[in-house]
Design a protein around this motif. Sequence first.
Motif, PDB file in Angstrom:
ATOM      1  N   ILE A 123       0.833  -1.203   0.000  1.00 19.08           N
ATOM      2  CA  ILE A 123       0.000   0.000   0.000  1.00 19.08           C
ATOM      3  C   ILE A 123       0.864   1.248   0.000  1.00 19.08           C
ATOM      4  CG2 ILE A 123      -1.542   1.382   1.466  1.00 19.08           C
ATOM      5  CD1 ILE A 123      -3.001  -1.169   2.186  1.00 19.08           C
ATOM      6  N   ASN A 124       1.895   1.246   0.848  1.00 21.50           N
ATOM      7  CA  ASN A 124       2.778   2.405   0.957  1.00 21.50           C
ATOM      8  C   ASN A 124       3.509   2.664  -0.353  1.00 21.50           C
ATOM      9  OD1 ASN A 124       5.403   3.867   1.806  1.00 21.50           O
ATOM     10  ND2 ASN A 124       4.121   3.992   3.632  1.00 21.50           N
ATOM     11  N   LYS A 125       3.950   1.607  -1.000  1.00 21.66           N
ATOM     12  CA  LYS A 125       4.733   1.747  -2.240  1.00 21.66           C
ATOM     13  C   LYS A 125       3.876   2.130  -3.429  1.00 21.66           C
ATOM     14  CE  LYS A 125       8.427   1.289  -4.826  1.00 21.66           C
ATOM     15  NZ  LYS A 125       9.584   2.213  -4.705  1.00 21.66           N
ATOM     16  N   THR A 126       2.723   1.503  -3.576  1.00 24.46           N
ATOM     17  CA  THR A 126       1.914   1.673  -4.789  1.00 24.46           C
ATOM     18  C   THR A 126       0.836   2.741  -4.665  1.00 24.46           C
ATOM     19  OG1 THR A 126       0.279   0.002  -4.147  1.00 24.46           O
ATOM     20  CG2 THR A 126       2.253  -0.765  -5.310  1.00 24.46           C
ATOM     21  N   GLY A 127       0.480   3.129  -3.427  1.00 31.97           N
ATOM     22  CA  GLY A 127      -0.610   4.075  -3.247  1.00 31.97           C
ATOM     23  C   GLY A 127      -1.973   3.426  -3.310  1.00 31.97           C
ATOM     24  N   CYS A 128      -2.004   2.116  -3.245  1.00 33.25           N
ATOM     25  CA  CYS A 128      -3.257   1.361  -3.321  1.00 33.25           C
ATOM     26  C   CYS A 128      -4.172   1.692  -2.140  1.00 33.25           C
ATOM     27  CB  CYS A 128      -2.916  -0.124  -3.332  1.00 33.25           C
ATOM     28  SG  CYS A 128      -4.302  -1.240  -3.149  1.00 33.25           S
ATOM     29  N   GLN A 129      -5.478   1.706  -2.390  1.00 33.14           N
ATOM     30  CA  GLN A 129      -6.441   1.872  -1.298  1.00 33.14           C
ATOM     31  C   GLN A 129      -6.544   0.573  -0.498  1.00 33.14           C
ATOM     32  OE1 GLN A 129      -9.907   2.975  -3.566  1.00 33.14           O
ATOM     33  NE2 GLN A 129      -9.510   5.152  -3.339  1.00 33.14           N
ATOM     34  N   TRP A 130      -6.913   0.709   0.752  1.00 29.47           N
ATOM     35  CA  TRP A 130      -7.011  -0.475   1.612  1.00 29.47           C
ATOM     36  C   TRP A 130      -7.921  -1.529   0.998  1.00 29.47           C
ATOM     37  CZ3 TRP A 130      -3.620  -1.010   5.393  1.00 29.47           C
ATOM     38  CH2 TRP A 130      -3.074   0.125   5.994  1.00 29.47           C
ATOM     39  N   ARG A 131      -9.068  -1.106   0.512  1.00 31.07           N
ATOM     40  CA  ARG A 131     -10.049  -2.058  -0.015  1.00 31.07           C
ATOM     41  C   ARG A 131      -9.651  -2.628  -1.378  1.00 31.07           C
ATOM     42  NH1 ARG A 131     -15.208  -1.632   2.594  1.00 31.07           N
ATOM     43  NH2 ARG A 131     -15.201   0.007   4.175  1.00 31.07           N
ATOM     44  N   GLN A 132      -8.596  -2.074  -1.988  1.00 32.85           N
ATOM     45  CA  GLN A 132      -8.157  -2.539  -3.306  1.00 32.85           C
ATOM     46  C   GLN A 132      -6.940  -3.465  -3.228  1.00 32.85           C
ATOM     47  OE1 GLN A 132      -9.904  -1.890  -6.034  1.00 32.85           O
ATOM     48  NE2 GLN A 132     -11.365  -0.736  -4.818  1.00 32.85           N
ATOM     49  N   LEU A 133      -6.631  -3.953  -2.042  1.00 35.34           N
ATOM     50  CA  LEU A 133      -5.509  -4.879  -1.904  1.00 35.34           C
ATOM     51  C   LEU A 133      -5.721  -6.123  -2.770  1.00 35.34           C
ATOM     52  CD1 LEU A 133      -4.525  -4.962   1.880  1.00 35.34           C
ATOM     53  CD2 LEU A 133      -2.990  -4.524  -0.043  1.00 35.34           C
TER      54      LEU A 133
END
Length: 257
Positions: free
Chosen positions: A46-56
Amino acid sequence: MFLGYPSDVTDAQWHILEPLLKDNPPKTGRKIWRDRRDVIDAIFYINKTGCQWRQLPVDFPPWGTVYTCFRKWKLDGTWGRVLQELNEKVRLQAGKNASPTYGILDSQSVKSSSPGEERAYDGHKKVKGRKRHILVDVLGLLLIIFVHAANIHDTKAAQVVMEKGLASYPSLEAFCGDEGYRKTAEEAAEGLGKVLHISKRIKDEFAVIPKRWVVERSFAWLNGSRRLSKDFETKTSSSEAMIQTAFVRINLNRIKY
């Protein structure tokens, strides 16, 4: 065959990190705990890609499990403690003392993407959002992070940063800041029994300002974390934890195995 993501920790890195996560699964309530390495990999993703929590991606534990662990480690101070212990390892490998004696201050104004606490307009930088105020050592390792509204002047926030720095690192003997920290911040440092050195700009020519480049480089390292391109967090404590998470990953990459 799926071999994992680039942000995943290696076996050697996990061997260093695992003993630092000293907490245990909850004894009561819903059992959400899973392999902590999977959770750590998900947080770093998440930290690296900027992904949202729900989009893991489905390769990771459920997003609710990952977020709950991230929040728990934020509230109980695990991220700060792990970062501090990794700082010691990096410093010792670099031939330094385990505890720093010199801290360098600087701030960075960033836009915030959604309503949340501590948001305001920085008239100087023309940014509506928050400031990331950091204290680093001479190697650029993060010692203290303080996130606050962007309209709070550096000289006022500097006192909080220096106080936190001395509470976590009593070995600190002096601080350094740019010319924006004059007067109020210098007086605050004096009140703490320390001195704040001011790095003066070299006029009429481009030059690397002594000591200043170290903290600027630390901010540049955060460019590798897309989650930090803006302040996406509702709470400033979550913003601070995300920055600590980024530096935990940076430190793991710097340690020689």
